[in-house]
Design a protein around this motif. Structure first.
Motif, PDB file in Angstrom:
ATOM      1  N   GLU A   1      17.379  -0.606   1.156  1.00  0.00           N
ATOM      2  CA  GLU A   1      18.488  -0.068   0.369  1.00  0.00           C
ATOM      3  C   GLU A   1      18.001   0.787  -0.800  1.00  0.00           C
ATOM      4  O   GLU A   1      18.641   1.785  -1.149  1.00  0.00           O
ATOM      5  CB  GLU A   1      19.341  -1.218  -0.170  1.00  0.00           C
ATOM      6  N   ARG A   2      16.874   0.409  -1.380  1.00  0.00           N
ATOM      7  CA  ARG A   2      16.433   1.052  -2.621  1.00  0.00           C
ATOM      8  C   ARG A   2      15.348   2.107  -2.433  1.00  0.00           C
ATOM      9  O   ARG A   2      15.097   2.895  -3.340  1.00  0.00           O
ATOM     10  CB  ARG A   2      15.911  -0.020  -3.589  1.00  0.00           C
ATOM     11  N   THR A   3      14.702   2.104  -1.284  1.00  0.00           N
ATOM     12  CA  THR A   3      13.604   3.041  -1.065  1.00  0.00           C
ATOM     13  C   THR A   3      13.762   3.708   0.301  1.00  0.00           C
ATOM     14  O   THR A   3      14.584   3.310   1.116  1.00  0.00           O
ATOM     15  CB  THR A   3      12.238   2.346  -1.114  1.00  0.00           C
ATOM     16  N   SER A   4      12.957   4.725   0.515  1.00  0.00           N
ATOM     17  CA  SER A   4      12.865   5.353   1.840  1.00  0.00           C
ATOM     18  C   SER A   4      11.504   5.046   2.436  1.00  0.00           C
ATOM     19  O   SER A   4      10.818   5.924   2.950  1.00  0.00           O
ATOM     20  CB  SER A   4      13.078   6.865   1.721  1.00  0.00           C
ATOM     21  N   ALA A   5      11.110   3.786   2.350  1.00  0.00           N
ATOM     22  CA  ALA A   5       9.762   3.376   2.744  1.00  0.00           C
ATOM     23  C   ALA A   5       9.512   3.654   4.224  1.00  0.00           C
ATOM     24  O   ALA A   5      10.311   3.297   5.082  1.00  0.00           O
ATOM     25  CB  ALA A   5       9.558   1.895   2.450  1.00  0.00           C
ATOM     26  N   GLU A   6       8.371   4.272   4.482  1.00  0.00           N
ATOM     27  CA  GLU A   6       7.916   4.468   5.862  1.00  0.00           C
ATOM     28  C   GLU A   6       7.162   3.247   6.358  1.00  0.00           C
ATOM     29  O   GLU A   6       7.097   3.001   7.560  1.00  0.00           O
ATOM     30  CB  GLU A   6       7.021   5.701   5.948  1.00  0.00           C
ATOM     31  N   PHE A   7       6.596   2.483   5.400  1.00  0.00           N
ATOM     32  CA  PHE A   7       5.835   1.286   5.746  1.00  0.00           C
ATOM     33  C   PHE A   7       6.273   0.126   4.868  1.00  0.00           C
ATOM     34  O   PHE A   7       6.642   0.304   3.696  1.00  0.00           O
ATOM     35  CB  PHE A   7       4.333   1.508   5.540  1.00  0.00           C
ATOM     36  N   PHE A   8       6.217  -1.082   5.455  1.00  0.00           N
ATOM     37  CA  PHE A   8       6.325  -2.325   4.698  1.00  0.00           C
ATOM     38  C   PHE A   8       4.950  -2.976   4.674  1.00  0.00           C
ATOM     39  O   PHE A   8       4.302  -3.100   5.726  1.00  0.00           O
ATOM     40  CB  PHE A   8       7.302  -3.298   5.353  1.00  0.00           C
ATOM     41  N   LEU A   9       4.506  -3.406   3.511  1.00  0.00           N
ATOM     42  CA  LEU A   9       3.331  -4.268   3.431  1.00  0.00           C
ATOM     43  C   LEU A   9       3.831  -5.683   3.224  1.00  0.00           C
ATOM     44  O   LEU A   9       4.387  -6.013   2.170  1.00  0.00           O
ATOM     45  CB  LEU A   9       2.401  -3.863   2.286  1.00  0.00           C
ATOM     46  N   LEU A  10       3.685  -6.522   4.249  1.00  0.00           N
ATOM     47  CA  LEU A  10       4.088  -7.924   4.182  1.00  0.00           C
ATOM     48  C   LEU A  10       2.852  -8.728   3.825  1.00  0.00           C
ATOM     49  O   LEU A  10       1.904  -8.812   4.607  1.00  0.00           O
ATOM     50  CB  LEU A  10       4.662  -8.378   5.528  1.00  0.00           C
ATOM     51  N   THR A  11       2.843  -9.312   2.643  1.00  0.00           N
ATOM     52  CA  THR A  11       1.654 -10.017   2.180  1.00  0.00           C
ATOM     53  C   THR A  11       2.052 -11.314   1.504  1.00  0.00           C
ATOM     54  O   THR A  11       3.067 -11.374   0.796  1.00  0.00           O
ATOM     55  CB  THR A  11       0.824  -9.125   1.238  1.00  0.00           C
ATOM     56  N   ASP A  12       1.297 -12.366   1.744  1.00  0.00           N
ATOM     57  CA  ASP A  12       1.631 -13.675   1.201  1.00  0.00           C
ATOM     58  C   ASP A  12       1.345 -13.760  -0.294  1.00  0.00           C
ATOM     59  O   ASP A  12       0.550 -12.986  -0.840  1.00  0.00           O
ATOM     60  CB  ASP A  12       0.852 -14.766   1.933  1.00  0.00           C
TER      61      ASP A  12
ATOM     62  N   TRP B   1       1.749  11.325   0.813  1.00  0.00           N
ATOM     63  CA  TRP B   1       1.527   9.946   1.236  1.00  0.00           C
ATOM     64  C   TRP B   1       2.876   9.274   1.441  1.00  0.00           C
ATOM     65  O   TRP B   1       3.807   9.474   0.657  1.00  0.00           O
ATOM     66  CB  TRP B   1       0.719   9.188   0.176  1.00  0.00           C
ATOM     67  N   PRO B   2       3.016   8.442   2.467  1.00  0.00           N
ATOM     68  CA  PRO B   2       4.312   7.814   2.753  1.00  0.00           C
ATOM     69  C   PRO B   2       4.673   6.763   1.716  1.00  0.00           C
ATOM     70  O   PRO B   2       3.809   6.138   1.096  1.00  0.00           O
ATOM     71  CB  PRO B   2       4.073   7.170   4.117  1.00  0.00           C
ATOM     72  N   ASP B   3       5.980   6.584   1.530  1.00  0.00           N
ATOM     73  CA  ASP B   3       6.457   5.521   0.651  1.00  0.00           C
ATOM     74  C   ASP B   3       6.169   4.164   1.281  1.00  0.00           C
ATOM     75  O   ASP B   3       6.261   3.995   2.502  1.00  0.00           O
ATOM     76  CB  ASP B   3       7.956   5.656   0.421  1.00  0.00           C
ATOM     77  N   VAL B   4       5.840   3.199   0.433  1.00  0.00           N
ATOM     78  CA  VAL B   4       5.525   1.850   0.894  1.00  0.00           C
ATOM     79  C   VAL B   4       6.317   0.837   0.072  1.00  0.00           C
ATOM     80  O   VAL B   4       6.370   0.930  -1.161  1.00  0.00           O
ATOM     81  CB  VAL B   4       4.021   1.541   0.772  1.00  0.00           C
ATOM     82  N   ALA B   5       6.926  -0.127   0.757  1.00  0.00           N
ATOM     83  CA  ALA B   5       7.571  -1.252   0.093  1.00  0.00           C
ATOM     84  C   ALA B   5       6.744  -2.505   0.365  1.00  0.00           C
ATOM     85  O   ALA B   5       6.517  -2.862   1.515  1.00  0.00           O
ATOM     86  CB  ALA B   5       8.994  -1.435   0.610  1.00  0.00           C
ATOM     87  N   VAL B   6       6.279  -3.133  -0.701  1.00  0.00           N
ATOM     88  CA  VAL B   6       5.460  -4.341  -0.595  1.00  0.00           C
ATOM     89  C   VAL B   6       6.376  -5.550  -0.729  1.00  0.00           C
ATOM     90  O   VAL B   6       7.032  -5.727  -1.763  1.00  0.00           O
ATOM     91  CB  VAL B   6       4.370  -4.372  -1.674  1.00  0.00           C
ATOM     92  N   VAL B   7       6.450  -6.374   0.318  1.00  0.00           N
ATOM     93  CA  VAL B   7       7.335  -7.538   0.327  1.00  0.00           C
ATOM     94  C   VAL B   7       6.491  -8.804   0.257  1.00  0.00           C
ATOM     95  O   VAL B   7       5.625  -9.034   1.117  1.00  0.00           O
ATOM     96  CB  VAL B   7       8.212  -7.551   1.597  1.00  0.00           C
ATOM     97  N   VAL B   8       6.741  -9.624  -0.766  1.00  0.00           N
ATOM     98  CA  VAL B   8       5.950 -10.832  -1.005  1.00  0.00           C
ATOM     99  C   VAL B   8       6.870 -12.046  -1.003  1.00  0.00           C
ATOM    100  O   VAL B   8       7.570 -12.307  -1.991  1.00  0.00           O
ATOM    101  CB  VAL B   8       5.201 -10.751  -2.352  1.00  0.00           C
ATOM    102  N   PRO B   9       6.929 -12.819   0.071  1.00  0.00           N
ATOM    103  CA  PRO B   9       7.688 -14.074   0.041  1.00  0.00           C
ATOM    104  C   PRO B   9       6.904 -15.119  -0.752  1.00  0.00           C
ATOM    105  O   PRO B   9       5.700 -15.275  -0.562  1.00  0.00           O
ATOM    106  CB  PRO B   9       7.806 -14.452   1.517  1.00  0.00           C
ATOM    107  N   ALA B  10       7.586 -15.842  -1.630  1.00  0.00           N
ATOM    108  CA  ALA B  10       6.873 -16.800  -2.481  1.00  0.00           C
ATOM    109  C   ALA B  10       7.716 -18.051  -2.671  1.00  0.00           C
ATOM    110  O   ALA B  10       8.891 -17.965  -3.039  1.00  0.00           O
ATOM    111  CB  ALA B  10       6.552 -16.171  -3.838  1.00  0.00           C
ATOM    112  N   ARG B  11       7.108 -19.200  -2.429  1.00  0.00           N
ATOM    113  CA  ARG B  11       7.782 -20.486  -2.651  1.00  0.00           C
ATOM    114  C   ARG B  11       6.807 -21.426  -3.352  1.00  0.00           C
ATOM    115  O   ARG B  11       5.791 -21.822  -2.783  1.00  0.00           O
ATOM    116  CB  ARG B  11       8.258 -21.084  -1.335  1.00  0.00           C
TER     117      ARG B  11
END
Length: 406
Positions: free
Chosen positions: A147-158, A58-68
Motif C-alpha cells: 500500500e505504501r511503496t512500489s517495492a519490486e522486492f520484499f526482503l523477508l528477514t527474521d 535500483w529497485p525499491d525494496v520493502a524489508v518485512v521483519v516479523p517479530a514476537r
C-alpha cells in the motif's frame, strides 16, 4: 554386522559423489559477471541497462521483519537493517506479532535516526485459524508495504538476523543480475558455547544433505528450499505463487515458500551467507533441543512410518560406522573394523568444510555420530510432543497438523 557396515560405507560413498556435493561450502551469492551470463531465465529477466551493474536505477525494496518477543536481540538486528546503505529506496516494516516484552517499543525507539532507512512498526493482531503467527505477520507486513511503496522486492528477514553493511545491496544485485525471483541465504548461526559448536554446524550440514544447494539452484531442478531468516522475494513472484496465503499453515515456512515459488515457475537460489548472521544465543542443550524438536516431526509430514524410516536411516548412516570400527577392533573382526572406519572417515571428511566455514576445529568431525544421535533423539521427541498435543510449539503458540487446522 559386516554386511550392514558395508551397506553404510556404500551409502556414504554414494552421498559423497551423488548428493549434489552437499558437503561443499562454496555456494555463495553469485558473482555479477557469472549471474549476468545466466540472466533472463527468471520471471523478470536480466536487469538491463538500468540495472545495478550500471548503477543507474535500483529497485525499491520493502524489508518485512516479523517479530514476537524479540527484545533480547531486536536492538542489534533491526539496527543493522536500518543502517543499510542502499542506492535505491528501501523501507523497513517491523510487524510486532503480539509481543509482551516490549519488542515494539524498542523497535520504535530505533527509528528516525539520521541516515537510517524509514521504519514502520505495526501489529496485525492474533492470527486467524489456519495461519501460523509468523506467516500472518508476514502477510500483514507485505500488504502494508504494498500500500505504501512500489517495492519490486520484499526482503523477508527474521528478527534475530543481523545484516552486515552491503547485505541488502548484494542480495538485490544478485537477484537482478541473475534474473532470480528469490534469493535466500543460510544465515551464519552463533557458535560460542560448547553445545553450539557441537550442534550448530551439524544443523546446516544436515539441511544441506537433505536439500543440496546445487540442486535447489538448478532452474529446472525439482529440489526447492530456502532459509527463512533471509529471503529476498520478487513482488511479482509472490503474487504469482500467491504467498503467503498459499502456505499459511506451513510450520517449515521457508521450504514451503521456496516450493511455492519454484512450482509457479520462479527461479530460486540458496547459499551460505557471508554478510548475514543470527544473533540469537543458544547457551545450553535445552535451547538447541527445542529449536530442532519443534519442527522435526513436521518435516517428516507427521507420518509414523517416515519417522521409523528416518530413525533406521540415521542409525545406518551415522551410528553403524563408529560401532563397527570400535566393535570390530575390540573383537578382532578386522573386515568389520575396516568397513566401519572407512565409512566413519568419509563421514568426517564431508563434515570438515562446514566446520571450517564456522571457524571450528576439524578435530570435531569424528564426533558427528554423537551429534547425529542427539538429532535422532530430538526427532523422536518431536513426534512424542506432537502426539501429546505440544508439537510445533513456539513462543506460546502450538500449531496443529495442517490438515487438522480449522
Amino acid at each position: 554386522m559386516t554386511g550392514i557396515a558395508g551397506v553404510s560405507l556404500a551409502a556414504w560413498l554414494w552421498l559423497l559423489v551423488g548428493q549434489g556435493g552437499f558437503w561443499r561450502t562454496d555456494v555463495r551469492l553469485p558473482r555479477p559477471e557469472a549471474a549476468g551470463a545466466a540472466g533472463g531465465a527468471g520471471a523478470a529477466g536480466a536487469a538491463g541497462a538500468a540495472g545495478p551493474a550500471g548503477a543507474q536505477v535500483w529497485p525499491d525494496v520493502a524489508v518485512v521483519v516479523p517479530a514476537r518477543d524479540e527484545a533480547e536481540v531486536i536492538g542489534v538486528s533491526l539496527a543493522s537493517l536500518l543502517a543499510q546503505e542502499y542506492p535505491g529506496r528501501a523501507e523497513v516494516f517491523l510487524v510486532d506479532d503480539g509481543s509482551t516484552d516490549g519488542t515494539g517499543d524498542l523497535a520504535r525507539a530505533l527509528g528516525g535516526q539520521p541516515g537510517a532507512l524509514p521504519l514502520t512498526v505495526t501489529s496485525p493482531g492474533e492470527p486467524p485459524a489456519g495461519w501460523t503467527g509468523k506467516l500472518w505477520a508476514v502477510r500483514h507486513g507485505m500488504a502494508l508495504a504494498g500500500e505504501r511503496t512500489s517495492a519490486e522486492f520484499f526482503l523477508l528477514t527474521d528478527a534475530d538476523i543481523a545484516h552486515r553493511p552491503g547485505s541488502l545491496r548484494a542480495l538485490v544485485e544478485a537477484a537482478r543480475e541473475g534474473g532470480l525471483d528469490m534469493v535466500s541465504q543460510m544465515a551464519r548461526l552463533r557458535v560460542q558455547t560448547g553445545w553450539e559448536r557441537l550442534i550448530v554446524p551439524a544443523f546446516v550440514y544436515f539441511f544441506a544433505q537433505l536439500y543440496p544447494f546445487r540442486w535447489i539452484n538448478r532452474p529446472r531442478g525439482r529440489t526447492a528450499a530456502a532459509a527463512g531468516g533471509c529471503v529476498l522475494l520478487r513482488a511479482s513472484a509472490a503474487k504469482t505463487a500467491n504467498v503467503p496465503e498459499s502456505i499459511r499453515q506451513a510450520v517449515i515456512d521457508d521450504v514451503a515458500l521456496a516450493r511455492a515459488v519454484k512450482r509457479s515457475g520462479g527461479r530460486i537460489w540458496l547459499g551460505l551467507a557471508e554478510r548475514v548472521d543470527s544473533v540469537r544465543p543458544y547457551p545450553d542443550l535445552a535451547e538447541l533441543w527445542r529449536m530442532v524438536a519443534r519442527s522435526a516431526y513436521a518435516q517428516l509430514r507427521h507420518n509414523p512410518l517416515v519417522l521409523a524410516g528416518t530413525v533406521l536411516g540415521l542409525a545406518l548412516i551415522y551410528l553403524v560406522p563408529p560401532v563397527a570400527a570400535v566393535g570390530g577392533a575390540v573383537a578382532g573382526a578386522w573386515p568389520l573394523c575396516v568397513l566401519g572406519a572407512a565409512a566413519w572417515a568419509v563421514m568426517a571428511g564431508t563434515y570438515v568444510p562446514m566446520l571450517r566455514y564456522y571457524g571450528q576445529s576439524p578435530w570435531l568431525a569424528p564426533l558427528l555420530p554423537y551429534t547425529a544421535a542427539l538429532y535422532l533423539l530430538m526427532t523422536v521427541d518431536s513426534a512424542v510432543q506432537h502426539y501429546r498435543g505440544r508439537g510445533a510449539a513456539w513462543k506460546g503458540r502450538t500449531y496443529a497438523k495442517p490438515d487438522a487446522a480449522a
